[in-house]
Write an enzyme that holds these catalytic residues in place. Structure first.
Site, PDB file in Angstrom:
ATOM      1  N   ASP A  58       0.839  -1.192   0.000  1.00  0.00           N
ATOM      2  CA  ASP A  58       0.000   0.000   0.000  1.00  0.00           C
ATOM      3  C   ASP A  58       0.878   1.247   0.000  1.00  0.00           C
ATOM      4  OD1 ASP A  58      -1.924   1.924   0.282  1.00  0.00           O
ATOM      5  OD2 ASP A  58      -2.905   1.017   2.017  1.00  0.00           O
ATOM      6  N   TYR A 148      -0.353  18.885  -3.893  1.00  0.00           N
ATOM      7  CA  TYR A 148       0.012  18.024  -5.019  1.00  0.00           C
ATOM      8  C   TYR A 148       1.307  18.511  -5.669  1.00  0.00           C
ATOM      9  CZ  TYR A 148      -0.492  15.424  -9.416  1.00  0.00           C
ATOM     10  OH  TYR A 148      -0.291  14.596 -10.488  1.00  0.00           O
ATOM     11  N   ALA A 150       3.675  20.349  -4.383  1.00  0.00           N
ATOM     12  CA  ALA A 150       4.816  20.143  -3.490  1.00  0.00           C
ATOM     13  C   ALA A 150       5.314  18.704  -3.573  1.00  0.00           C
ATOM     14  CB  ALA A 150       4.430  20.487  -2.059  1.00  0.00           C
ATOM     15  N   LYS A 152       5.034  16.723  -6.108  1.00  0.00           N
ATOM     16  CA  LYS A 152       5.626  16.487  -7.421  1.00  0.00           C
ATOM     17  C   LYS A 152       6.939  17.259  -7.602  1.00  0.00           C
ATOM     18  CE  LYS A 152       2.621  13.621  -9.135  1.00  0.00           C
ATOM     19  NZ  LYS A 152       3.008  12.239  -9.528  1.00  0.00           N
TER      20      LYS A 152
END
Length: 233
Positions: A58, A148, A150, A152
């Site tokens: 996971d 998001y 940050a 990436k």
């Protein structure tokens, strides 16, 4: 026959990459979050032409990946590790809670780092290739996209550092930055933005998959470091 491990193969870009590689007759290891999802992936891709294996781990809990892999068979060598899974929750900085930040960073940054660490021995044996399917948000951050983007931006830093560290082992590292692509994630983003979603307005996942394969197919001694792909119009 090359051997690849792909995350995010259940939909979107990851699924398109899996289909392309299976059509070549390659061996795929697909990461699934649980045993039920692993069975679904094996059934979905089992007749695609190549060999399909699954691993359970996971990405929302990167600290447990080492334990999970310790109880499963792993590939002996890996020609590529393609990181295509990710999550995206929009919101202004003044609204996003630590829970959202932590979940986004765990799945989009910490998990790829940990997965890469665990599989580096197999990648080194094959002089393999790590491909990070990043995002245009990994190059610039727009309002409402802070968490998001940050994650990436961090993924780009991970790729850049890994490239320098592993060059001596013959491991290549590429980052691909797709623009908006017609995927279930994009549909969710449109709902969060309160906009109507039309898949035909955006790139097909197959177009991004071909870009990933372009990076993988370069001859030894060359690598794509950063490659952006955008919808036209």
């Amino acid at each position: 026959m090359a051997t690849h491990l792909i995350t995010g193969a259940g939909s979107g870009i990851g699924a398109a990459v899996a289909r392309e590689l299976l059509a070549r007759g390659d061996e795929l290891w697909l990461l699934a979050r649980d045993a039920g999802r692993a069975r679904q992936l094996a059934e979905r891709f089992g007749d695609g032409g190549g060999t399909v294996r699954t691993l359970v781990g996971d990405l929302a809990e990167p600290e447990r990946l080492s334990w999970a892999f310790g109880h499963q068979e792993l590939p002996g060598e890996l020609d590529s590790l393609v990181h295509s899974a990710g999550v995206c929750d929009l919101g202004e900085v003044g609204e996003l809670t630590p829970k959202v930040w932590q979940a986004t960073l765990a799945a989009n940054l910490v998990a790829p780092a940990e997965l890469t660490r665990l599989l580096l021995p197999q990648l080194r044996l094959a002089h393999g290739h790590v491909v990070f399917v990043n995002s245009g948000a990994g190059l610039r951050a727009n309002p409402q996209w802070s968490a998001y983007a940050a994650s990436k931006h961090g993924l780009k830093a991970l790729a850049d550092a890994l490239r320098g560290e592993e060059a001596g082992h013959g491991v290549r590292v590429s980052s691909v930055y797709p623009g908006r692509t017609a995927t279930p994630m994009q549909e969710k983003v449109h709902r969060q933005e309160g906009k109507a979603y039309r898949a035909e307005d955006w790139m097909a996942p197959e177009s991004v998959a071909r870009t990933v394969l372009t990076a993988l197919d370069l001859p030894p001694g060359t690598e794509v470091t950063d490659l952006s792909v955008r919808p036209t119009g």
